[in-house]
Design a protein around this motif. Structure first.
Motif, mmCIF file in Angstrom:
data_model
loop_
_atom_site.group_PDB
_atom_site.id
_atom_site.type_symbol
_atom_site.label_atom_id
_atom_site.label_comp_id
_atom_site.label_asym_id
_atom_site.label_seq_id
_atom_site.Cartn_x
_atom_site.Cartn_y
_atom_site.Cartn_z
ATOM 1 N N LYS A 9 0.824 -1.209 0.000
ATOM 2 C CA LYS A 9 0.000 0.000 0.000
ATOM 3 C C LYS A 9 0.857 1.258 0.000
ATOM 4 C CE LYS A 9 -4.011 -2.135 0.328
ATOM 5 N NZ LYS A 9 -5.019 -2.086 -0.774
ATOM 6 N N LEU A 10 2.018 1.186 0.652
ATOM 7 C CA LEU A 10 2.861 2.365 0.814
ATOM 8 C C LEU A 10 3.815 2.602 -0.348
ATOM 9 C CD1 LEU A 10 3.846 2.129 4.599
ATOM 10 C CD2 LEU A 10 2.135 3.617 3.557
ATOM 11 N N LEU A 11 4.117 1.559 -1.129
ATOM 12 C CA LEU A 11 5.099 1.699 -2.199
ATOM 13 C C LEU A 11 4.798 2.838 -3.176
ATOM 14 C CD1 LEU A 11 6.179 -1.926 -3.187
ATOM 15 C CD2 LEU A 11 7.620 -0.107 -2.276
ATOM 16 N N GLN A 22 10.008 5.463 -6.592
ATOM 17 C CA GLN A 22 10.612 4.303 -7.230
ATOM 18 C C GLN A 22 11.395 4.693 -8.481
ATOM 19 O OE1 GLN A 22 7.582 1.228 -7.725
ATOM 20 N NE2 GLN A 22 6.574 1.954 -5.883
ATOM 21 N N ASP A 23 11.043 5.819 -9.092
ATOM 22 C CA ASP A 23 11.772 6.266 -10.284
ATOM 23 C C ASP A 23 13.242 6.517 -9.977
ATOM 24 O OD1 ASP A 23 9.501 6.165 -11.809
ATOM 25 O OD2 ASP A 23 8.978 8.255 -11.475
ATOM 26 N N ARG A 24 13.524 6.880 -8.744
ATOM 27 C CA ARG A 24 14.904 7.184 -8.360
ATOM 28 C C ARG A 24 15.785 5.946 -8.415
ATOM 29 N NH1 ARG A 24 16.635 9.524 -2.376
ATOM 30 N NH2 ARG A 24 18.905 9.481 -2.695
ATOM 31 N N TYR A 25 15.206 4.791 -8.120
ATOM 32 C CA TYR A 25 15.985 3.558 -8.050
ATOM 33 C C TYR A 25 15.825 2.678 -9.283
ATOM 34 C CZ TYR A 25 16.046 5.085 -3.208
ATOM 35 O OH TYR A 25 16.187 5.838 -2.071
ATOM 36 N N PHE A 26 14.691 2.752 -9.934
ATOM 37 C CA PHE A 26 14.421 1.867 -11.068
ATOM 38 C C PHE A 26 14.149 2.686 -12.327
ATOM 39 C CE2 PHE A 26 12.609 -0.352 -7.241
ATOM 40 C CZ PHE A 26 13.703 -1.169 -7.048
ATOM 41 N N THR A 27 15.077 3.586 -12.652
ATOM 42 C CA THR A 27 14.882 4.536 -13.754
ATOM 43 C C THR A 27 14.753 3.842 -15.103
ATOM 44 O OG1 THR A 27 17.290 4.784 -13.896
ATOM 45 C CG2 THR A 27 16.090 6.393 -12.569
ATOM 46 N N GLU A 28 15.369 2.671 -15.260
ATOM 47 C CA GLU A 28 15.353 2.006 -16.563
ATOM 48 C C GLU A 28 14.062 1.232 -16.817
ATOM 49 O OE1 GLU A 28 19.287 -0.004 -17.210
ATOM 50 O OE2 GLU A 28 19.684 1.007 -15.326
ATOM 51 N N LYS A 66 10.234 1.319 -17.335
ATOM 52 C CA LYS A 66 9.269 2.336 -17.744
ATOM 53 C C LYS A 66 7.866 2.071 -17.214
ATOM 54 C CE LYS A 66 12.662 4.082 -20.010
ATOM 55 N NZ LYS A 66 13.394 5.212 -19.391
ATOM 56 N N ASP A 67 7.525 0.801 -17.056
ATOM 57 C CA ASP A 67 6.169 0.435 -16.641
ATOM 58 C C ASP A 67 6.002 0.632 -15.131
ATOM 59 O OD1 ASP A 67 4.241 -2.014 -15.639
ATOM 60 O OD2 ASP A 67 3.579 -1.128 -17.525
ATOM 61 N N VAL A 68 4.974 1.369 -14.734
ATOM 62 C CA VAL A 68 4.767 1.675 -13.311
ATOM 63 C C VAL A 68 4.479 0.403 -12.518
ATOM 64 C CG1 VAL A 68 3.277 2.877 -11.671
ATOM 65 C CG2 VAL A 68 3.922 3.997 -13.820
ATOM 66 N N LYS A 69 3.669 -0.487 -13.080
ATOM 67 C CA LYS A 69 3.346 -1.743 -12.396
ATOM 68 C C LYS A 69 4.599 -2.589 -12.208
ATOM 69 C CE LYS A 69 0.360 -5.824 -12.718
ATOM 70 N NZ LYS A 69 -0.677 -6.532 -13.525
ATOM 71 N N ALA A 70 5.469 -2.600 -13.225
ATOM 72 C CA ALA A 70 6.710 -3.370 -13.128
ATOM 73 C C ALA A 70 7.620 -2.799 -12.046
ATOM 74 C CB ALA A 70 7.421 -3.378 -14.477
ATOM 75 N N LYS A 71 7.663 -1.486 -11.922
ATOM 76 C CA LYS A 71 8.479 -0.874 -10.867
ATOM 77 C C LYS A 71 7.970 -1.289 -9.489
ATOM 78 C CE LYS A 71 9.986 3.234 -13.399
ATOM 79 N NZ LYS A 71 10.000 4.705 -13.453
ATOM 80 N N HIS A 72 6.673 -1.307 -9.355
ATOM 81 C CA HIS A 72 6.064 -1.706 -8.089
ATOM 82 C C HIS A 72 6.413 -3.155 -7.760
ATOM 83 C CE1 HIS A 72 2.889 -1.256 -4.988
ATOM 84 N NE2 HIS A 72 2.702 -2.551 -5.188
#
Length: 268
Positions: free
Chosen positions: A96-98, A103-109, A111-117
């Motif tokens: 819930k908090l993620l 997350q863009d700061r750590y997983f910049t490469e 692109k998909d928001v769900k994938a970053k989560h």
């Protein structure tokens, strides 16, 4: 060997968990040998990671937790159930908090928001799982300093060896899914090996605080198991099938489970 035996058990625990960390890094390095970004292969590896995590949840975490509790004259299901549900509850809260974390700061490469989560949850859960493993090694060596009757140097070393060898597929279980989401090989490797970095610190804490930690260790182990199962059920299995490779992901999950089960049982 004699010089190692003469070291304080806390230092022995630290050195052996440096080995387990190294094995995690060794497994994470497999990402450098992956050919391109074959989606079918990467989905299979993601499912394989899920199988590894499910097997580790039981054979490395829940089963030892139940045994430890029963040795302390506590019904084995109590710490297993309490810790397991608390672990799942924590990951539900993290889930819930993620979105409020950057997350863009750590997983910049990616692109998909769900994938970053999904990536953030995967890295967090596997790292969390490695904390009680480090504690277990620390407690095993700390018991030598406490002169507990059940403690033995051979048993502590065997535990560290078993955890170290099983950390190899765990390193892969982090780095390969990260590569699947589009992260560079170097960053995928760095996050994969980072998941094992917590073990040396946890081992030192466990060795120093054995009297406090020992009764709580079954809860810690079960807690990590609950966290991992939550991630597998919510993110890993659905993610491995989202491109339509349902049969492949099912087979790879079973293979991952079987590989981890063999390592845990044979080296446990």
């Amino acid at each position: 060997m004699e010089s190692f035996i003469s070291l304080h058990p806390v230092m022995q625990a630290f050195l052996w968990t440096m080995f387990t960390w190294g094995m995690t890094a060794f497994g994470a390095a497999a990402v450098f040998f992956a050919k391109g970004t074959n989606h079918k292969l990467m989905d299979g590896m993601l499912a394989f990671a899920g199988g590894v995590m499910i097997a580790a949840s039981f054979w490395s975490l829940l089963s030892p937790a139940i045994d430890m509790a029963e040795d302390s004259n506590v019904p084995g299901y109590i710490p297993a159930v309490v810790g397991f549900l608390l672990g799942g509850a924590l990951l539900l809260l993290v889930d819930k908090l993620l979105p409020i974390f950057n997350q863009d700061r750590y997983f910049t490469e990616i692109k998909d928001v769900k994938a970053k989560h999904r990536t953030a949850l995967l890295v967090f859960s596997v790292t969390l799982h490695n904390i009680p493993e480090g504690l277990a090694i620390g407690v095993a060596f700390g018991a030598l300093a406490a002169e507990l009757s059940s403690a033995s140097l051979g048993g502590a070393i065997a535990l560290a060896l078993g955890i170290g060898i099983q950390n190899f597929p765990e390193g892969m279980a982090v780095s390969m899914p990260l590569r699947r989401e589009g992260m560079s090989k170097m960053k995928s490797f760095m996050y994969g090996q980072f998941s094992g970095m917590v073990e040396p610190a946890a081992a030192v804490i466990g060795a120093f605080a054995i009297i406090l930690i020992d009764p709580l260790l079954p809860y810690a182990l079960s807690f990590a198991a609950g966290a991992m199962i939550f991630v597998v059920a919510k993110e890993i299995i659905p993610g491995s099938q989202e491109r339509g490779y349902v049969q492949l992901s099912s087979i790879c999950l079973m293979i991952g489970f079987a590989v981890m089960m063999v390592l845990d049982v044979a080296l446990g």
